[in-house]
Enzyme design. Structure first.
Site, short mmCIF file in Angstrom:
data_model
loop_
_atom_site.label_atom_id
_atom_site.label_comp_id
_atom_site.label_asym_id
_atom_site.label_seq_id
_atom_site.Cartn_x
_atom_site.Cartn_y
_atom_site.Cartn_z
CG ASP A 1 -14.34 -10.54 0.47
OD1 ASP A 1 -14.51 -9.31 0.32
OD2 ASP A 1 -14.05 -11.06 1.57
CE LYS B 1 -19.98 -7.56 -2.76
NZ LYS B 1 -19.21 -8.65 -2.17
N GLY C 1 -14.69 -4.11 0.80
CA GLY C 1 -13.43 -3.93 0.10
C GLY C 1 -13.62 -4.49 -1.30
CG HIS C 2 -16.48 -3.58 -3.46
ND1 HIS C 2 -17.64 -2.88 -3.64
CD2 HIS C 2 -16.77 -4.51 -2.52
CE1 HIS C 2 -18.57 -3.36 -2.84
NE2 HIS C 2 -18.07 -4.34 -2.15
CB THR C 3 -10.21 -5.90 -5.86
OG1 THR C 3 -10.12 -6.22 -4.48
CG2 THR C 3 -8.83 -5.67 -6.44
CB THR D 1 -14.47 -4.92 9.21
OG1 THR D 1 -15.58 -4.04 9.45
CG2 THR D 1 -14.88 -5.96 8.19
CD GLN E 1 -20.99 -5.00 3.68
OE1 GLN E 1 -21.94 -4.28 3.46
NE2 GLN E 1 -19.77 -4.54 3.69
N GLY F 1 -7.13 -7.65 5.60
CA GLY F 1 -5.95 -8.47 5.32
C GLY F 1 -6.01 -9.86 5.95
N GLY G 1 -10.22 -14.24 -14.48
CA GLY G 1 -9.06 -13.46 -14.04
C GLY G 1 -9.56 -12.16 -13.45
P1 GDP Z 1 -15.74 -7.96 -3.67
O1 GDP Z 1 -15.70 -7.54 -2.25
O2 GDP Z 1 -16.91 -8.85 -3.96
O3 GDP Z 1 -15.69 -6.81 -4.64
O4 GDP Z 1 -14.45 -8.84 -3.93
P2 GDP Z 1 -12.94 -8.51 -3.44
O5 GDP Z 1 -12.39 -7.46 -4.31
O6 GDP Z 1 -12.90 -8.30 -1.97
O7 GDP Z 1 -12.25 -9.91 -3.67
C1 GDP Z 1 -12.26 -10.53 -4.93
C2 GDP Z 1 -10.82 -10.75 -5.38
O8 GDP Z 1 -10.82 -11.62 -6.51
C3 GDP Z 1 -10.13 -9.50 -5.84
O9 GDP Z 1 -8.76 -9.62 -5.54
C4 GDP Z 1 -10.34 -9.51 -7.36
O10 GDP Z 1 -9.35 -8.78 -8.07
C5 GDP Z 1 -10.25 -10.96 -7.65
N1 GDP Z 1 -11.04 -11.45 -8.80
C6 GDP Z 1 -12.28 -11.09 -9.19
N2 GDP Z 1 -12.68 -11.88 -10.20
C7 GDP Z 1 -11.69 -12.75 -10.45
C8 GDP Z 1 -11.52 -13.84 -11.36
O11 GDP Z 1 -12.41 -14.18 -12.16
N3 GDP Z 1 -10.34 -14.52 -11.28
C9 GDP Z 1 -9.35 -14.20 -10.41
N4 GDP Z 1 -8.24 -14.92 -10.40
N5 GDP Z 1 -9.48 -13.18 -9.55
C10 GDP Z 1 -10.64 -12.48 -9.56
P1 IMO Z 2 -17.41 -6.96 0.60
O1 IMO Z 2 -18.33 -5.86 0.12
C1 IMO Z 2 -16.54 -10.11 3.44
C2 IMO Z 2 -18.02 -9.62 7.51
C3 IMO Z 2 -16.96 -9.47 8.57
C4 IMO Z 2 -17.67 -10.15 9.74
C5 IMO Z 2 -19.12 -9.71 9.53
C6 IMO Z 2 -19.53 -8.51 10.39
O2 IMO Z 2 -15.98 -6.69 0.36
O3 IMO Z 2 -17.87 -8.28 0.08
P2 IMO Z 2 -18.98 -5.91 10.20
O4 IMO Z 2 -17.69 -5.18 10.29
O5 IMO Z 2 -19.73 -5.69 8.94
O6 IMO Z 2 -19.86 -5.71 11.41
O7 IMO Z 2 -18.57 -7.47 10.27
O8 IMO Z 2 -19.25 -9.38 8.17
N1 IMO Z 2 -17.92 -8.65 6.39
C7 IMO Z 2 -17.45 -8.98 5.18
N2 IMO Z 2 -16.90 -10.11 4.72
N3 IMO Z 2 -16.70 -9.08 2.60
C8 IMO Z 2 -17.28 -7.93 3.03
O9 IMO Z 2 -17.58 -6.91 2.20
C9 IMO Z 2 -17.64 -7.82 4.38
N4 IMO Z 2 -18.19 -6.85 5.14
C10 IMO Z 2 -18.37 -7.38 6.37
O10 IMO Z 2 -15.78 -10.13 8.23
O11 IMO Z 2 -17.62 -11.53 9.58
MG MG Z 3 -14.41 -7.55 -0.64
#
Ligand code: GDP
Ligand code: IMO
Ligand code: MG
Length: 424
Positions: A13, A16, A40-42, A128, A223, A301, A415
């Site tokens: 998270d 990426k 979960g990539h936003t 998850t 991950q 969530g 942001g």
């Molecule tokens: P990922 O799994 O690495 O792709 O990251 P996630 O999408 O799970 O979580 C990153 C969160 O941070 C998302 O809600 C993005 O929209 C948000 N985000 C990414 N870069 C920035 C940033 O530079 N600033 C802020 N405020 N939010 C960011």
């Molecule tokens: P992104 O790509 C954050 C964590 C789970 C748990 C561990 C094992 O969005 O960064 P699993 O279901 O993979 O067997 O769970 O890994 N986990 C993540 N944490 N971001 C993720 O993906 C994750 N994918 C798995 O929360 O601790």
């Molecule tokens: Mg994520």
């Protein structure tokens, strides 16, 4: 022939999705190599927010082929739902390809993920519950079902009957759970197979040919390094190899094609699920960061645990991934937090200082973080587009992270939107 890898350097998270989306705009091909719908990539693009799980984040560029490699585990039901819901938002899937070698997540994998977590009680991993671990277990046990099988109903039925029978035995006799109706699953999965058949192609060949044609390739990580099965905080990890080396096995290409490896980190640290987190803040500051940064899991969530930036773990990531550069996201979240701390090393109970992340949790348990404190900053930095526009305190913070991690910081996120990035 630039071939970039984007990897997570913390516990996931890191943002990426945003970095991948930016780099995908300059790529000819986007490829995913491991993990599944645990990710979960936003991506925030033109005011729209997309939360992608299995579909590569490059999908928003309609002419860019998006490939799912052999190292991915694929939940057919979930990917069909993801395709349907994104199609309804106007996203095209004409260029999606899935490797026939990718393993299929079956309903019993999801059941077993839940049951084994329950069995672990307080020692649960906090997965998850998407069936990721049990699916990879079957892959290595050599009894898994693959996408190739999924699109060949007779082969699929035979293998599903054989494996399903064993899985039902484990579910009922070991865990006391409810058995699955294998025939109903076969029927349901045949429908997914029909829907997905048109996307199936040999990703190894496609990537190899793209490289030969001098195309720009982007491998998108899911991950992160500290969740890697070998280089993470085992056993509190995922069951795949999110590190850069995983890309080659997961997509079927040799390492010589890789030209650039970008690690993504947050300006602080978060973690979902259980496991060690040396710089965790279980106080008001941690709560403030969680709320300001919207730190709630994209997939489940769950509230994310929050803490200070840990240079020991990011240095570990610089080494095990061979990073060329770092992207540091969410610097904006740290405004008005007050003085900022960064963990520069760990201290053992005998007073020894450690620079490198320990290989076992038992050793980590004996470590406490050694912090350096920085002047905080205030105000809205989300409009800054050059490093020079940032407040002096931010520049000092980023420059020190660069020194501590031993890797150039090429991007700073201010942001969530595509353009809220400072490229250096
Ligand atoms: P990922 O799994 O690495 O792709 O990251 P996630 O999408 O799970 O979580 C990153 C969160 O941070 C998302 O809600 C993005 O929209 C948000 N985000 C990414 N870069 C920035 C940033 O530079 N600033 C802020 N405020 N939010 C960011
Ligand atoms: P992104 O790509 C954050 C964590 C789970 C748990 C561990 C094992 O969005 O960064 P699993 O279901 O993979 O067997 O769970 O890994 N986990 C993540 N944490 N971001 C993720 O993906 C994750 N994918 C798995 O929360 O601790
Ligand atoms: Mg994520």
């Amino acid at each position: 022939m630039p071939a970039n890898i984007v990897v997570g350097t913390q516990w996931g998270d890191e943002g990426k999705g945003k970095i991948i989306d930016i780099i995908a705009s300059r790529a000819d091909v986007v490829v995913r190599s491991q993990g599944g719908n645990n990710a979960g990539h936003t991506v925030v693009s033109a005011g729209e927010t997309y939360k992608l799980h299995l579909i590569p984040s490059g999908i928003l560029y309609k002419d860019t082929p998006c490939l799912i490699g052999a190292g991915v585990v694929l939940d057919p039901k979930d990917i069909c739902c993801e395709i349907d819901s994104l199609s309804a938002r106007g996203i095209s899937f004409d260029n999606l390809k899935i490797d026939p070698r990718a393993h299929v997540i079956m309903p019993w994998h999801i059941t077993l993920d839940g049951l084994s977590e329950k069995f672990r009680g307080n020692s649960d991993i906090g997965t998850t519950k998407r069936g990721i671990g049990p699916c990879y277990m079957d892959k290595y046990e050599r009894c898994g079902l693959r996408v190739y099988d999924l699109i060949h109903p007779e082969i699929f039925a035979e293998k599903a009957r054989a494996t399903g029978k064993l899985k039902n035995k484990i579910i009922t006799e070991v865990y006391g759970g409810e058995p699955h109706n294998i025939e109903a699953i076969i029927k349901e999965y045949n429908e997914y197979g029909k829907k997905l058949a048109k996307y199936v192609d040999d990703v190894s060949v496609l990537v190899y040919n793209a490289a030969k044609e001098n195309k720009t390739i982007m491998f998108e990580g899911a991950q992160a390094t500290l969740l890697d099965i070998d280089y993470g905080t085992y056993p509190y990890v995922t069951s795949s190899h999110p590190v850069s080396a995983g890309v080659c096995v997961g997509t079927g290409v040799g390492p010589m094609i890789i030209t650039n490896i970008i690690g993504v980190a947050k300006a602080y640290t978060t973690r979902v699920g259980k496991g060690p987190f040396p710089t965790e803040l279980e106080d008001k500051t941690g709560e403030t960061i969680r709320n300001k940064g919207g730190e709630f899991g994209t997939t489940t969530g769950r509230p994310r645990r929050t803490g200070w930036f840990d240079a020991v773990i990011v240095r570990h990531s610089v080494r095990v991934n061979g990073l060329s550069s770092l992207a540091i996201n969410k610097l904006d979240t740290l405004s008005d937090i007050g003085p900022l701390k960064v963990c520069v090393a760990y201290k053992k109970s005998d007073g020894t200082l450690i620079d490198d992340f320990p290989p076992a949790l038992e050793e980590l348990a004996d470590c406490t973080p050694v912090y350096e404190t920085f002047k905080g900053f205030s105000g809205d930095i989300s409009g800054c587009r050059s490093f020079d526009e940032l407040p002096e305190e931010c520049k000092v913070y980023i420059q020190r992270l660069e020194e501590l991690c031993g890797c150039p910081i090429s991007m700073v996120g201010v942001g969530p939107a595509r353009d809220q990035i400072i490229e250096r």
